[in-house]
Design an enzyme around this catalytic site. Sequence first.
Site, PDB file in Angstrom:
ATOM      1  N   HIS A   2      -1.529  41.593  20.111  1.00 10.47           N
ATOM      2  CA  HIS A   2      -0.433  40.734  20.568  1.00 10.47           C
ATOM      3  C   HIS A   2       0.657  41.571  21.209  1.00 10.47           C
ATOM      4  O   HIS A   2       0.935  42.691  20.751  1.00 10.47           O
ATOM      5  CB  HIS A   2       0.144  39.968  19.366  1.00 10.47           C
ATOM      6  CG  HIS A   2       0.918  38.750  19.730  1.00 10.47           C
ATOM      7  ND1 HIS A   2       2.226  38.801  20.178  1.00 10.47           N
ATOM      8  CD2 HIS A   2       0.583  37.437  19.728  1.00 10.47           C
ATOM      9  CE1 HIS A   2       2.657  37.581  20.420  1.00 10.47           C
ATOM     10  NE2 HIS A   2       1.683  36.735  20.160  1.00 10.47           N
ATOM     11  N   HIS A  58      -9.129  34.509  18.756  1.00 11.05           N
ATOM     12  CA  HIS A  58      -8.249  33.443  19.224  1.00 11.05           C
ATOM     13  C   HIS A  58      -8.542  33.174  20.696  1.00 11.05           C
ATOM     14  O   HIS A  58      -8.672  34.109  21.501  1.00 11.05           O
ATOM     15  CB  HIS A  58      -6.778  33.831  19.062  1.00 11.05           C
ATOM     16  CG  HIS A  58      -6.201  33.430  17.754  1.00 11.05           C
ATOM     17  ND1 HIS A  58      -4.928  33.762  17.353  1.00 11.05           N
ATOM     18  CD2 HIS A  58      -6.717  32.694  16.736  1.00 11.05           C
ATOM     19  CE1 HIS A  58      -4.692  33.259  16.146  1.00 11.05           C
ATOM     20  NE2 HIS A  58      -5.766  32.613  15.756  1.00 11.05           N
ATOM     21  N   GLU A  77      -6.517  27.911  20.229  1.00 10.60           N
ATOM     22  CA  GLU A  77      -5.056  27.919  20.074  1.00 10.60           C
ATOM     23  C   GLU A  77      -4.444  27.110  21.214  1.00 10.60           C
ATOM     24  O   GLU A  77      -4.223  27.637  22.306  1.00 10.60           O
ATOM     25  CB  GLU A  77      -4.527  29.354  20.122  1.00 10.60           C
ATOM     26  CG  GLU A  77      -4.431  30.038  18.789  1.00 10.60           C
ATOM     27  CD  GLU A  77      -3.442  31.191  18.840  1.00 10.60           C
ATOM     28  OE1 GLU A  77      -2.632  31.303  17.921  1.00 10.60           O
ATOM     29  OE2 GLU A  77      -3.489  31.980  19.790  1.00 10.60           O
TER      30      GLU A  77
END
Length: 290
Positions: free
Chosen positions: A144, A201, A257
Amino acid sequence: MKTALCTISFRHQLVSFRELAELAARLGYDGIELWGAHAAQLHELNRRQAEEDLARLRAHGLGISMVSHYVDISPEADFAASCDSCQRLIERALWCGAPRLRIFAGSRGSAELDGGERRVVIEQACELGALCREAGVQLLLETHPATLLDTPAMAAEMMRLADALRPGAALLNFDALHLWEAGGEPSACWRALKPWIGYVHLKNIDRLEHVGVFRPDIVYAAGGSREGMVALGDGAIDYEPLLELAAGEPELYGSVEWFGGDPAGMLARESVWLRGRIARAQAAAAGALR
């Protein structure tokens, strides 16, 4: 690969956990990724009802795939407090049957940290990972921006360090979009990081200039921009090559997501698209073995 929907997609809607469980089953998902804020509310405020709903979820053959939350492991963190937070998350994960717990690797990007600070982040992650493993839960660190794991190269380097300190204590939550945002091609990142991938994700964007809509201060704001958020099959990232690689991992979960509007409708469309691509990749792999 198994699929899950994220309860965070419904962070601004009045939807009960029972409704989400029924929705996930009806749409063909294999599980639900439970946002930590929702896990806390269910565990501490609505436990009896939540336990009935969890039983209904399991009766459909589904489970909680992961609890996703935030524990401070930055170099300046009060690590005793972080351990306490992690213990509470472990308790909630065990209660709802989640085998995984996701956190972020600090709150500053790798370029903002010196070598010693990077090591502290990983050491603390490994300490928390050891706590999790003792309880039967796997700790995952997400790739991230604005965290230590903000590039493919740094993610690989830091996971090698983690393995040297405590093998298997921490794995990766492989966020394909954020690795792509950092300049990585998702399939190449998959191959490079595969030894540490414990979860995936999945989200997409229409073009690179719009990835800022996923910044926490925007994406969690009820009035924040959603410009550029698109379905998995409609964005700048071509997910099909990645899904061909992931489809052969029967126990691996990939969570959709979705942070935009009409989450139920979008998750319905995403499930059809995603399951179709996975099935096609699995059929192609089976044919190649004949």
